[in-house]
Design an enzyme around this catalytic site. Structure first.
Site, PDB file in Angstrom:
ATOM      1  N   GLU A 142      81.264  -5.623   2.449  1.00  0.00           N
ATOM      2  CA  GLU A 142      82.140  -6.783   2.668  1.00  0.00           C
ATOM      3  C   GLU A 142      82.260  -7.645   1.407  1.00  0.00           C
ATOM      4  O   GLU A 142      82.297  -8.877   1.468  1.00  0.00           O
ATOM      5  CB  GLU A 142      81.676  -7.590   3.879  1.00  0.00           C
ATOM      6  N   GLY A 143      82.323  -6.963   0.282  1.00  0.00           N
ATOM      7  CA  GLY A 143      82.465  -7.633  -1.007  1.00  0.00           C
ATOM      8  C   GLY A 143      81.131  -7.698  -1.720  1.00  0.00           C
ATOM      9  O   GLY A 143      80.223  -8.391  -1.269  1.00  0.00           O
TER      10      GLY A 143
END
Length: 379
Positions: free
Chosen positions: A363-364
């Site tokens: 998620e990044g």
């Protein structure tokens, strides 16, 4: 800001904590070894409404605020980060529909999840990680204009083999790029859509992670989220909404490791005294405590800002980045406090350490989070 939990929140947390203690924590190492949730666990999670915490009440979900959802995910993270990831992926896959779906699409999509099904968010590809604008999966409109043919491969997709419904990002422009990125809803079993290999992971092994393969997979126009080219904005807004929850799971992992090594330090005797009496060990325990408390507050602040309708993109990145870094540091130190025993699978801290690592990546990555934080701070 007031982060004190009200009575309703306390009751929800208690229910989840009891579920974790009875149904998850005793079987966490077993699920890690078998790379699957224990039989019947998903039904028990669904029975408590945990698969639909982000779904608005008008569409049959719990409609919980972000602060409460974060508290739930922290409790799940204490028990098994793989289980927490499986559940949290449903929220991740719900936000694109909440953000861009029309009323009819929301009802059809959320009805599936409300029937105790898992969902998946499919953005990452073999050649596309942090650079979401370079998605190569193509969505070519059919000649009659009634739909699209999807072609391409996604990878590292949580719940890939278990989900009933997927949010898939593909490019509607031949040349690719951010302006062509578009989001679609694809149902399991759609012709041309198959599940690829399952990944053998270092951590969060109880969660299912697979490839998704699309070969002339037909998706009707009605299953498109928003307009063509809105996919990048939808994806970024979705990740902003979900990042504090990665932070919440990270806090749960760190808290569990902290508790395990603290209890061990009180009973492990060396040089005729518990190692908890050694100042060097006490310093490590104190540092863990400070880092965890700070990480939890940053997560709560980002969630509070989201609930208040404020711009929280910077705070979401701070919460995710800090908490996942804390989880990694605390779990490494927990293994160190426990020494050789900490390295053995007989004790849970080695699992916590393996689980913590992915929190800095998915998620990044935390490198991307630092870019987001810097850009939001400087410009």
């Amino acid at each position: 800001m007031d982060f004190a939990y009200n009575d309703e929140q306390k009751e929800i947390i208690k229910v989840v904590r009891d579920l974790v203690e009875k149904e998850i924590k005793p079987y966490a190492l077993e699920m890690d070894e078998t790379e699957a949730l224990r039989e019947g666990l998903l039904d028990k999670l669904a029975a408590q409404g945990l698969l639909g915490v982000a779904i608005p009440e008008e569409f049959g979900g719990s409609g919980l605020d972000a602060v409460t959802i974060a508290a739930i995910y922290e409790e799940l993270g204490k028990g098994c980060a793989g289980t927490a990831t499986t559940v949290a992926a449903n929220a991740l896959a719900s936000y694109p529909v909440i953000i861009a779906g029309n009323h009819g699409l929301k009802k059809r999509y959320f009805d599936i999840i409300n029937n105790d099904h898992l969902a998946a968010f499919a953005l990452t590809e073999p050649g596309t990680g942090s650079d979401a604008g370079s998605v190569s999966t193509q969505a070519r409109k059919t000649e009659d204009g009634g739909g699209y043919l999807l072609n391409g491969t996604k990878c590292f997709i949580t719940n890939g083999a278990l989900a009933e419904v997927f949010v898939v990002f593909a490019n509607t422009r031949k040349g690719g790029g951010i302006r062509g990125l578009t989001a679609f809803i694809v149902r399991k079993g759609t012709p041309g859509f198959t599940i690829g290999k399952a990944e053998n992971k270092m951590g969060i092994r109880a969660s299912n992670t697979t490839e998704l393969i699309f070969q002339d997979c037909f998706v009707p126009v009605a299953n498109r989220l928003g307009r063509e080219g809105q996919g990048f904005r939808i994806a970024m807004n979705t990740l902003d909404a979900a990042r504090p929850f990665v932070g919440a799971v990270s806090v749960g992992i760190a808290e569990a490791a902290f508790r395990a090594c603290s209890e061990y330090a009180k009973v492990r005797v060396q040089f005729d005294k518990p190692i908890a009496s050694f100042q060097m060990v006490q310093a490590m325990i104190a540092d863990m405590a400070m880092k965890i408390e700070g990480a939890r507050l940053l997560v709560q602040r980002a969630c509070w800002m989201k609930d208040e309708g404020l711009d929280f993109s910077r705070e979401a990145a701070i919460a995710k980045c800090n908490a996942s870094d804390v989880a990694m540091q605390v779990t490494v130190d927990a293994v160190q406090v426990m020494g050789g025993y900490g390295y053995m699978k007989e004790y849970p801290v080695e699992k916590y350490m393996r689980d913590a690592k992915i929190m800095q990546i998915y998620e990044g990555t935390n490198q991307i989070q630092r870019l987001v934080i810097a850009n939001k701070t400087l410009y």
